[in-house]
Design a protein around this motif. Structure first.
Motif, short mmCIF file in Angstrom:
data_model
loop_
_atom_site.label_atom_id
_atom_site.label_comp_id
_atom_site.label_asym_id
_atom_site.label_seq_id
_atom_site.Cartn_x
_atom_site.Cartn_y
_atom_site.Cartn_z
N LEU A 150 0.84 -1.19 0.00
CA LEU A 150 0.00 0.00 0.00
C LEU A 150 0.88 1.25 0.00
O LEU A 150 1.86 1.32 0.75
CB LEU A 150 -0.91 0.02 1.23
N VAL A 151 0.51 2.20 -0.83
CA VAL A 151 1.22 3.48 -0.91
C VAL A 151 0.25 4.59 -0.54
O VAL A 151 -0.75 4.80 -1.24
CB VAL A 151 1.79 3.72 -2.33
N ASN A 152 0.51 5.26 0.55
CA ASN A 152 -0.35 6.35 1.00
C ASN A 152 -0.03 7.61 0.20
O ASN A 152 0.99 8.26 0.42
CB ASN A 152 -0.13 6.60 2.50
N ALA A 153 -0.89 7.94 -0.74
CA ALA A 153 -0.70 9.12 -1.59
C ALA A 153 -1.66 10.24 -1.23
O ALA A 153 -1.99 11.09 -2.04
CB ALA A 153 -0.86 8.74 -3.07
N GLY B 93 3.77 8.02 -0.45
CA GLY B 93 4.09 8.39 -1.82
C GLY B 93 3.68 9.83 -2.07
O GLY B 93 3.01 10.45 -1.24
N ARG B 94 4.08 10.37 -3.19
CA ARG B 94 3.68 11.73 -3.49
C ARG B 94 2.19 11.78 -3.76
O ARG B 94 1.57 10.80 -4.18
CB ARG B 94 4.46 12.27 -4.68
N THR B 95 1.59 12.92 -3.47
CA THR B 95 0.13 13.07 -3.56
C THR B 95 -0.38 12.71 -4.95
O THR B 95 0.18 13.13 -5.97
CB THR B 95 -0.28 14.50 -3.21
N ASP B 96 -1.43 11.92 -4.97
CA ASP B 96 -2.04 11.52 -6.23
C ASP B 96 -3.55 11.69 -6.08
O ASP B 96 -4.13 11.23 -5.09
CB ASP B 96 -1.71 10.05 -6.53
N PRO B 97 -4.23 12.31 -7.02
CA PRO B 97 -5.68 12.52 -6.88
C PRO B 97 -6.49 11.25 -7.00
O PRO B 97 -7.61 11.18 -6.51
CB PRO B 97 -6.01 13.50 -8.01
N LEU C 12 -3.12 4.66 -2.66
CA LEU C 12 -4.31 5.21 -2.01
C LEU C 12 -4.32 6.71 -2.26
O LEU C 12 -3.65 7.48 -1.58
CB LEU C 12 -4.29 4.91 -0.51
N GLY C 13 -5.10 7.12 -3.26
CA GLY C 13 -5.11 8.51 -3.67
C GLY C 13 -6.00 9.39 -2.82
O GLY C 13 -6.63 8.95 -1.85
N HIS C 14 -6.06 10.65 -3.23
CA HIS C 14 -6.87 11.64 -2.50
C HIS C 14 -8.35 11.26 -2.51
O HIS C 14 -9.06 11.52 -1.54
CB HIS C 14 -6.67 13.02 -3.13
N ASP C 15 -8.79 10.61 -3.59
CA ASP C 15 -10.20 10.19 -3.65
C ASP C 15 -10.52 9.18 -2.57
O ASP C 15 -11.55 9.28 -1.90
CB ASP C 15 -10.55 9.64 -5.04
N PHE C 16 -9.63 8.19 -2.34
CA PHE C 16 -9.89 7.23 -1.28
C PHE C 16 -9.74 7.88 0.09
O PHE C 16 -10.48 7.54 1.03
CB PHE C 16 -8.91 6.04 -1.39
N ALA C 17 -8.81 8.82 0.23
CA ALA C 17 -8.63 9.50 1.51
C ALA C 17 -9.91 10.21 1.93
O ALA C 17 -10.31 10.19 3.10
CB ALA C 17 -7.48 10.48 1.42
N LEU C 18 -10.58 10.84 0.98
CA LEU C 18 -11.84 11.53 1.30
C LEU C 18 -12.89 10.51 1.72
O LEU C 18 -13.66 10.75 2.66
CB LEU C 18 -12.32 12.33 0.09
#
Length: 485
Positions: free
Chosen positions: A389-392, A420-424, A474-480
């Motif tokens: 898993l990569v936390n983006a 990882g670097r931020t990914d949407p 795990l992009g910003h969409d999953f974070a939300l």
């Protein structure tokens, strides 16, 4: 989530000792069925009284006859036709406890006959949830272990409101607990089983004690007595195999302050509980247990309550006896995955100065998603796909660790997560050349992500990630979604 504050706080709970007991349903169901069915020809009238008292069945024999022609929607029918069955398992203090109806042990057992798998998930008693205990469907917020007590309508809750739904049956507490856990998990429950301390202790005594083998000694000087204090001189068990009576079995199952570090952890206590329950199951299935039928039935009748009928119990026992230990997974909602102490949560779900747990997602959407995906097809797990898993996400530094802690008990092979670097957008990168198609598909479904083929020669843009197996960004969409926004 609308929580109108229509109830006073629940009573303070002094004893903190009862915890979830993985695997205990089969032990109690096996015991109930051995008693109710195995000795039916010897003491039919007593067995029928037991079943009526603990299940609410009107005519157990006629109900059992219905099992062969199971009606759609019933537990026997679901087990015969590959449909998922969900049970709520409750452990409460009982008469010897200062707060007898608080359920310190709350466990969801989900059985999937189509994959021949089952998963037990412990739910923390301190989790704050809405409890709908009023006829006009208003709710108030409290710890989840209060729901059973409210449904039982003991003196604390009488007269709280003219709209309060007073208990109208012995299983009212279980029904309200089912509804409360349904609101949390999204699962529909087919029934509940409730057991108190007395049942555990009295069953062991009725069996004439059980044998347990300890890998090391256990000495606990902070074990509670029944007078809001500690047992004088503490409790002490040597290393090795030994016969224990009911009180000693309860001490081993509840002890959490052993001076030996190896015996003081949650994992060590859970291991002892599994050992004890396996010992109970083996002893109950023996010829000696049949000879002790009257005492066993008496113990169950006093301290065991369920809304399951005899046909349900028979079907569950028959099915669970065929499940291997490897096909039953154990997981838990904890403060390291889907919940957190209130002081770590923005906005706080709990009252000032009181320890509670808050769902990371106040809407419970990510918990419901987790329970919807709880049972993983053995064909997926058989691929043994290496996953990282990569936390983006932008602002959730521990999300990768939390997601990994939630998924690992389900049987996945997870490498340590990285940032990882931020990914949407969330993406599943497949470095395996398509070796793990079922796992990739499962991950894409769970994370609502697309699958992208990658290789060491043509790597994806995930610096620091392992370039083998499956890498989930795990992009910003999953974070939300993770925090309910």
């Amino acid at each position: 989530m609308d929580h109108s504050q229509n109830g006073s706080r629940s009573r303070a709970r002094r004893s903190l000792y009862t915890r979830s007991r993985p695997g205990w349903l089969r032990s109690f169901l096996a015991l109930a069925l051995i008693v109710a069915l195995g000795v039916l020809g010897l003491a039919a009238w007593h067995a029928i009284g037991l079943v009526r008292a603990t299940t609410g069945s009107g005519n157990p024999l006629s109900e059992l006859a219905k099992a062969s022609g199971a009606e759609p929607g019933t537990i026997p029918y679901k087990l015969q036709h590959g449909q998922r069955v969900n049970l709520l398992l409750l452990g409460y203090g009982g008469a010897e406890n200062d707060a007898p109806w608080l359920t310190d042990s709350i466990m969801v057992l989900s059985i999937d006959p189509s994959t021949h798998r089952a998963v037990e998930v412990s739910i923390p008693r301190d989790l704050m949830v809405p409890i709908d205990a009023f006829s006009d469907h208003r709710s108030f917020s409290d710890k989840i272990n209060v729901a059973y007590a409210v449904g039982m309508d003991d003196a604390d809750w009488a007269g709280k409101s003219s709209q309060f739904r007073a208990a109208t049956s012995p299983d009212a507490g279980g029904r309200l607990a089912e509804q409360t856990v349904t609101n949390l998990t999204g699962l529909h429950f087919d029934g509940f089983v409730g057991v108190d301390f007395l049942a555990f202790r009295d069953l062991v005594n009725a069996l004439g004690g059980v044998q347990i083998c300890l890998s090391g000694p256990l000495d606990d000087y902070q074990y509670p007595n029944y007078k809001d204090g500690y047992v004088k001189g503490g409790i002490h068990f040597p290393s090795g195999c030994q016969q224990v009576n009911g009180e000693q079995a309860l001490e081993l199952a509840r002890s959490r302050h052993a001076t030996e570090s190896a015996a003081a952890t949650d994992f060590a206590r859970a291991a002892r509980q599994r050992q004890l329950l396996d010992a109970i199951r083996r002893k109950a299935a023996s010829l000696g247990a049949i000879r002790r039928a009257p005492a066993l039935m008496s113990a169950l009748q006093k301290n065991f309550i369920t809304d399951l009928g005899l046909a349900d119990l028979n079907a569950l026992y028959s099915y669970s006896s065929k499940l291997s230990a490897a096909s039953i997974a154990s997981a838990a909602l904890t403060d390291s995955n889907l919940t957190a102490p209130y002081y770590e949560q923005p906005g706080s779900c709990g009252p000032w100065g009181e320890y509670v747990l808050c769902a990371i997602d106040p809407s419970f959407a990510n918990i419901k998603q987790y329970f919807a995906h709880l049972i993983v097809d053995p064909k997926v797990l058989a691929e043994q796909a290496p996953i990282q898993l990569v936390n983006a996400s932008l602002t959730l530094p521990d999300m990768g660790q939390r997601v990994g802690q939630a998924l690992a008990p389900l049987g996945f092979k997870l490498a340590p997560p990285i940032r990882g670097r931020t990914d949407p957008h969330s993406v599943v990168y497949d470095y395996s050349g398509g070796r793990y198609p079922l796992t990739a598909r499962w991950l894409a479904s769970y994370f609502q992500a697309s699958v992208v083929v990658a290789s060491s020669a043509s790597p994806a843009s995930v610096p620091g990630a392992e370039q083998s197996g499956l890498v989930v960004v795990l992009g910003h969409d999953f974070a939300l979604h993770w925090i309910g926004q």
